[in-house]
Design an enzyme around this catalytic site. Structure first.
Site, PDB file in Angstrom:
ATOM      1  N   GLY A 232     -12.981 -29.779  15.772  1.00  0.00           N
ATOM      2  CA  GLY A 232     -14.348 -29.758  15.279  1.00  0.00           C
ATOM      3  C   GLY A 232     -14.918 -28.432  14.858  1.00  0.00           C
TER       4      GLY A 232
ATOM      5  N   TYR B 229     -20.178 -36.895   1.485  1.00  0.00           N
ATOM      6  CA  TYR B 229     -20.966 -36.099   2.456  1.00  0.00           C
ATOM      7  C   TYR B 229     -21.845 -35.060   1.772  1.00  0.00           C
ATOM      8  CZ  TYR B 229     -16.667 -37.415   5.024  1.00  0.00           C
ATOM      9  OH  TYR B 229     -15.580 -38.056   5.549  1.00  0.00           O
TER      10      TYR B 229
ATOM     11  N   CYS C 168     -16.110 -44.445 -13.182  1.00  0.00           N
ATOM     12  CA  CYS C 168     -17.251 -45.157 -13.755  1.00  0.00           C
ATOM     13  C   CYS C 168     -18.371 -45.370 -12.759  1.00  0.00           C
ATOM     14  CB  CYS C 168     -16.764 -46.489 -14.298  1.00  0.00           C
ATOM     15  SG  CYS C 168     -15.443 -46.210 -15.463  1.00  0.00           S
TER      16      CYS C 168
HETATM   17  N1  LLP Z   1      -9.778 -34.954  17.067  1.00  0.00           N
HETATM   18  C1  LLP Z   1     -10.369 -36.134  16.803  1.00  0.00           C
HETATM   19  C2  LLP Z   1     -10.361 -37.181  17.835  1.00  0.00           C
HETATM   20  C3  LLP Z   1     -10.992 -36.345  15.558  1.00  0.00           C
HETATM   21  O1  LLP Z   1     -11.595 -37.508  15.306  1.00  0.00           O
HETATM   22  C4  LLP Z   1     -10.985 -35.310  14.592  1.00  0.00           C
HETATM   23  C5  LLP Z   1     -11.621 -35.491  13.277  1.00  0.00           C
HETATM   24  C6  LLP Z   1     -10.336 -34.095  14.898  1.00  0.00           C
HETATM   25  C7  LLP Z   1      -9.756 -33.958  16.166  1.00  0.00           C
HETATM   26  C8  LLP Z   1     -10.265 -32.953  13.939  1.00  0.00           C
HETATM   27  O2  LLP Z   1     -11.532 -32.453  13.624  1.00  0.00           O
HETATM   28  P1  LLP Z   1     -11.668 -31.110  12.774  1.00  0.00           P
HETATM   29  O3  LLP Z   1     -11.099 -29.991  13.587  1.00  0.00           O
HETATM   30  O4  LLP Z   1     -10.895 -31.278  11.514  1.00  0.00           O
HETATM   31  O5  LLP Z   1     -13.115 -30.974  12.530  1.00  0.00           O
HETATM   32  N2  LLP Z   1     -13.577 -36.442   6.619  1.00  0.00           N
HETATM   33  C9  LLP Z   1     -14.567 -35.544   7.190  1.00  0.00           C
HETATM   34  C10 LLP Z   1     -14.152 -35.069   8.564  1.00  0.00           C
HETATM   35  C11 LLP Z   1     -13.859 -36.195   9.509  1.00  0.00           C
HETATM   36  C12 LLP Z   1     -13.337 -35.730  10.864  1.00  0.00           C
HETATM   37  C13 LLP Z   1     -12.786 -36.877  11.646  1.00  0.00           C
HETATM   38  N3  LLP Z   1     -12.259 -36.545  12.943  1.00  0.00           N
HETATM   39  C14 LLP Z   1     -14.806 -34.398   6.224  1.00  0.00           C
HETATM   40  O6  LLP Z   1     -14.211 -34.376   5.150  1.00  0.00           O
HETATM   41  O7  LLP Z   1     -15.639 -33.524   6.500  1.00  0.00           O
END
Ligand code: LLP
Length: 434
Positions: free
Chosen positions: A243, A330, A358
């Site tokens: 995150g 987003y 489209c």
């Molecule tokens: N662990 C779990 C349980 C998760 O659900 C996620 C991401 C991560 C780790 C990794 O999170 P990160 O470090 O990448 O923030 N599609 C969205 C982001 C969705 C994230 C989903 N879960 C975007 O393009 O911003």
């Protein structure tokens, strides 16, 4: 920092001219830098190791961010584990060389066949998110004569993130078992033959650029660890999720800025983790995605047409929302760098940059001031390495784009552009219309 920079008037990925990739592979195309991925993984892993006693920090790359085989193999070769959310991801992680005992299986709704596959493969840990899943996992594993190591993903009721659609830690979100239920579920699990509870997990959201929300959630977990132990339970692992965010507005002068952050977010996060978990005597897990691959990738696209209006200028490019959905989904911001280095004195124009799909939502940005561009010019959407290709689709019957991994002066097409045969070949006519 990242490894995309101008040289001799053109944008390079490491030592490869992006014009060469456009000529040889075509556009749109995702281009990833091995050097950036490696650097970010090493820096992140080092920082997290500094937060835990020796050998007690484990990094599981969240492969949903970017599941390209070249990217995965790069990370597996550095010793990363994998955080997966489906049987497909587990299979791909194994194919990329992640050892089964370094794979975590997360996810809100795991099916029986997925759990069976995971248990049979011998993965490190299942992150259980519901009571039903606890029962199902125990049943599946004991039928296989196994006992699966697992943790409960807890919903700490502290959400954070760059956008409502990527916040996960609030009790209003669908993720995890509720904080109040963990004690009861832990006690139940002790009597189930197919699971061995090892600890707890959480993940509060994505694109988080401060440490306070993490700290509040982790502090709650630290208390919970003590409470569970007080009830006689074994709590050896704490999986802190991913995150940590990255800035999408990147200054071109990146020298010395490890993640393009202002100084210190990673260090501050590591110091906070150390402070909050010190003395807990647990193995720490981390699941970074975006931070590792986000600015290691770009989406290169070619200008197709200009469409001037009395009030604005549309720049129509050959990439679309099916290739990079983040702006449409987003309202995400991606910098746009022309591949030909802008020369001093080039007039600037405010463009609405749009794709061929489209619907009006197929807009990457509005009113973006860029050096004047013309058809056939190449531009790069920066910071597209995370949740770019991995979220792409074939909407409008468009081909999935090619993906390229650069290493030094070499590059390889690690995913060829889909062909029309592949796109159309899986369709089947119903017998009454055949
Ligand atoms: N662990 C779990 C349980 C998760 O659900 C996620 C991401 C991560 C780790 C990794 O999170 P990160 O470090 O990448 O923030 N599609 C969205 C982001 C969705 C994230 C989903 N879960 C975007 O393009 O911003």
């Amino acid at each position: 920092m990242h490894h995309f920079s101008y040289r001799d008037g053109s944008l390079f990925a490491e030592d490869v001219d992006l014009r060469r990739i456009a000529d040889e592979v075509g556009t749109p195309v995702y281009v990833y830098s091995s050097a950036t991925i490696e650097r970010h993984y090493r820096l992140y892993a080092q920082a997290m190791q500094s937060a835990a006693p020796a050998g007690k920090a484990h990094v599981f790359y969240a492969m949903k961010a970017n599941g390209n085989l070249g990217v995965l193999k790069t990370l597996a070769s550095l010793g990363a584990g994998a955080d997966t959310v489906s049987e497909g991801e587990i299979r791909k992680a194994l194919a990329a060389g992640f050892p089964a005992n370094r794979i975590v299986f997360s996810g809100v709704g795991k099916s029986e066949s997925e759990l069976r596959f995971a248990v049979q493969a011998g993965i490190y840990q299942v992150n259980i998110e519901t009571e039903g899943e606890l029962d199902l996992l125990s049943r599946v594993a004991s039928a296989l004569g196994k006992r699966q190591e697992a943790v409960f993903r807890v919903n700490p009721d502290i959400g954070a993130g760059g956008h409502a659609k990527i916040t996960t830690g609030s009790s209003e979100n669908k993720f995890g078992v509720s904080f109040e239920e963990v004690g009861r579920l832990y006690a139940r699990a002790a009597n189930l033959p197919g699971v061995r509870m090892m600890g707890l997990a959480l993940h509060i959201g994505s694109q988080i650029q401060e440490t306070e929300s993490f700290e509040a959630a982790y502090a709650k977990m630290a208390v919970l660890v003590g409470d569970l132990r007080g009830e006689g339970h074994r709590v050896d692992r704490l999986d802190l999720g991913g995150g940590l965010g990255i800035p999408y507005d990147i200054p071109q002068d990146l020298e010395g800025r490890d993640f393009d952050h202002g100084p210190g977010l990673i260090e501050a996060y590591a110091a906070m983790v150390k402070r909050v978990t010190q003395g807990l005597d647990v193995e720490l897990g981390f699941e970074p995605g975006r931070l590792i691959v986000g600015n290691a990738g770009i989406l290169m696209t070619r200008v197709l047409h200009l469409n001037p209006r009395p009030t604005k200028q549309f720049l129509v490019v050959d990439a679309a929302m099916n290739d990079l959905v983040r702006p449409a989904m987003y309202e995400a911001y991606h910098e746009i760098w022309p591949v030909a280095e802008p020369q001093a004195g080039t007039p600037e124009v405010a463009y609405d940059v749009v794709g061929p799909i489209c619907e009006s939502g197929d807009t990457f940005t509005t009113g973006r001031v860029l050096p004047a561009l013309a058809p056939d010019d190449l531009i790069a959407f920066m910071t597209a390495g995370a949740y770019g290709a991995s979220m792409s689709s074939t909407y409008n019957q468009r081909l999935l784009v090619a993906e390229v991994l650069v290493k030094g002066a070499d590059y390889a097409v690690t995913r060829p552009r889909q062909t029309f045969e592949e796109l159309l070949g899986t369709d089947r006519a119903p017998p009454w219309l055949a």
